[in-house]
Design a protein around this motif. Sequence first.
Motif, mmCIF file in Angstrom:
data_model
loop_
_atom_site.group_PDB
_atom_site.id
_atom_site.type_symbol
_atom_site.label_atom_id
_atom_site.label_comp_id
_atom_site.label_asym_id
_atom_site.label_seq_id
_atom_site.Cartn_x
_atom_site.Cartn_y
_atom_site.Cartn_z
ATOM 1 N N ILE A 29 2.633 -109.401 -64.946
ATOM 2 C CA ILE A 29 3.679 -108.778 -65.744
ATOM 3 C C ILE A 29 4.082 -107.495 -65.038
ATOM 4 O O ILE A 29 3.227 -106.652 -64.740
ATOM 5 N N LYS A 30 5.357 -107.354 -64.767
ATOM 6 C CA LYS A 30 5.838 -106.114 -64.160
ATOM 7 C C LYS A 30 5.858 -105.039 -65.243
ATOM 8 O O LYS A 30 6.434 -105.237 -66.314
ATOM 9 N N THR A 31 5.227 -103.921 -64.967
ATOM 10 C CA THR A 31 5.195 -102.856 -65.959
ATOM 11 C C THR A 31 6.554 -102.199 -66.155
ATOM 12 O O THR A 31 6.769 -101.516 -67.146
ATOM 13 N N SER A 32 7.480 -102.454 -65.242
ATOM 14 C CA SER A 32 8.827 -101.896 -65.381
ATOM 15 C C SER A 32 9.747 -102.806 -66.202
ATOM 16 O O SER A 32 10.866 -102.415 -66.518
ATOM 17 N N ASP A 33 9.303 -104.001 -66.554
ATOM 18 C CA ASP A 33 10.103 -104.950 -67.330
ATOM 19 C C ASP A 33 9.554 -105.091 -68.744
ATOM 20 O O ASP A 33 8.363 -104.884 -68.982
ATOM 21 N N TYR A 34 10.432 -105.475 -69.664
ATOM 22 C CA TYR A 34 9.986 -105.813 -71.010
ATOM 23 C C TYR A 34 9.491 -107.245 -71.011
ATOM 24 O O TYR A 34 10.063 -108.119 -70.357
ATOM 25 N N ALA A 35 8.421 -107.496 -71.763
ATOM 26 C CA ALA A 35 7.901 -108.850 -71.919
ATOM 27 C C ALA A 35 7.367 -108.985 -73.339
ATOM 28 O O ALA A 35 6.780 -108.037 -73.890
ATOM 29 N N TYR A 36 7.586 -110.136 -73.940
ATOM 30 C CA TYR A 36 7.009 -110.447 -75.237
ATOM 31 C C TYR A 36 5.646 -111.059 -74.968
ATOM 32 O O TYR A 36 5.543 -112.076 -74.294
ATOM 33 N N VAL A 37 4.592 -110.415 -75.453
ATOM 34 C CA VAL A 37 3.251 -110.929 -75.233
ATOM 35 C C VAL A 37 2.545 -111.077 -76.576
ATOM 36 O O VAL A 37 2.785 -110.312 -77.515
ATOM 37 N N ALA A 38 1.702 -112.075 -76.662
ATOM 38 C CA ALA A 38 0.931 -112.303 -77.879
ATOM 39 C C ALA A 38 -0.372 -112.992 -77.510
ATOM 40 O O ALA A 38 -0.462 -113.692 -76.501
ATOM 41 N N ILE A 39 -1.377 -112.755 -78.338
ATOM 42 C CA ILE A 39 -2.610 -113.512 -78.223
ATOM 43 C C ILE A 39 -2.865 -114.170 -79.567
ATOM 44 O O ILE A 39 -2.446 -113.659 -80.609
ATOM 45 N N SER A 40 -3.500 -115.321 -79.532
ATOM 46 C CA SER A 40 -3.883 -115.983 -80.784
ATOM 47 C C SER A 40 -5.302 -116.507 -80.635
ATOM 48 O O SER A 40 -5.758 -116.836 -79.537
ATOM 49 N N PHE A 41 -5.986 -116.564 -81.767
ATOM 50 C CA PHE A 41 -7.336 -117.096 -81.804
ATOM 51 C C PHE A 41 -7.462 -117.886 -83.091
ATOM 52 O O PHE A 41 -7.280 -117.352 -84.188
ATOM 53 N N ASP A 42 -7.722 -119.184 -82.970
ATOM 54 C CA ASP A 42 -7.807 -120.049 -84.148
ATOM 55 C C ASP A 42 -9.247 -120.359 -84.544
ATOM 56 O O ASP A 42 -9.493 -121.264 -85.335
ATOM 57 N N GLY A 43 -10.190 -119.606 -83.995
ATOM 58 C CA GLY A 43 -11.591 -119.848 -84.279
ATOM 59 C C GLY A 43 -12.273 -120.679 -83.210
ATOM 60 O O GLY A 43 -13.490 -120.752 -83.157
ATOM 61 N N ALA A 44 -11.485 -121.317 -82.366
ATOM 62 C CA ALA A 44 -12.047 -122.158 -81.316
ATOM 63 C C ALA A 44 -11.456 -121.857 -79.940
ATOM 64 O O ALA A 44 -12.136 -121.983 -78.933
ATOM 65 N N VAL A 45 -10.187 -121.466 -79.891
ATOM 66 C CA VAL A 45 -9.495 -121.256 -78.617
ATOM 67 C C VAL A 45 -8.750 -119.927 -78.649
ATOM 68 O O VAL A 45 -8.030 -119.630 -79.603
ATOM 69 N N LEU A 46 -8.937 -119.125 -77.593
ATOM 70 C CA LEU A 46 -8.182 -117.896 -77.394
ATOM 71 C C LEU A 46 -7.025 -118.219 -76.460
ATOM 72 O O LEU A 46 -7.222 -118.853 -75.421
ATOM 73 N N ARG A 47 -5.812 -117.794 -76.852
ATOM 74 C CA ARG A 47 -4.616 -118.108 -76.059
ATOM 75 C C ARG A 47 -3.817 -116.838 -75.774
ATOM 76 O O ARG A 47 -3.740 -115.957 -76.617
ATOM 77 N N ILE A 48 -3.206 -116.795 -74.577
ATOM 78 C CA ILE A 48 -2.270 -115.740 -74.209
ATOM 79 C C ILE A 48 -0.894 -116.374 -74.051
ATOM 80 O O ILE A 48 -0.746 -117.385 -73.355
ATOM 81 N N TYR A 49 0.100 -115.763 -74.692
ATOM 82 C CA TYR A 49 1.494 -116.181 -74.547
ATOM 83 C C TYR A 49 2.280 -115.047 -73.910
ATOM 84 O O TYR A 49 2.101 -113.882 -74.272
ATOM 85 N N ILE A 50 3.122 -115.384 -72.953
ATOM 86 C CA ILE A 50 4.026 -114.421 -72.342
ATOM 87 C C ILE A 50 5.428 -114.986 -72.422
ATOM 88 O O ILE A 50 5.683 -116.110 -71.975
ATOM 89 N N ASN A 51 6.320 -114.216 -73.041
ATOM 90 C CA ASN A 51 7.718 -114.637 -73.236
ATOM 91 C C ASN A 51 7.800 -116.030 -73.852
ATOM 92 O O ASN A 51 8.508 -116.910 -73.364
ATOM 93 N N ASP A 52 7.057 -116.221 -74.946
ATOM 94 C CA ASP A 52 7.065 -117.454 -75.750
ATOM 95 C C ASP A 52 6.456 -118.677 -75.079
ATOM 96 O O ASP A 52 6.572 -119.782 -75.597
#
Length: 66
Positions: A29-52
């Motif tokens: 991720i370029k620190t000079s750019d905007y990015a939509y980031v999210a993490i999710s955890f459903d109790g079994a799997v940790l996920r990273i999302y970048i720009n959907d």
Amino acid sequence: MYIDSATARLVAIISNGTDTLNLTSDNTIKTSDYAYVAISFDGAVLRIYINDSLDNSTSSPFSTLS
């Protein structure tokens, strides 16, 4: 969650008070750019999302968080 300045990758960290699970994004991720980031955890799997889009995921050794 933070961006590792040495690699420009997103790092997600969760803990249940005893164990910690780290997950690093596959893409940078370029620190000079905007990015939509999210993490999710459903109790079994940790996920990273970048720009959907799923970027990386891992199975968790624990299912409850403090």
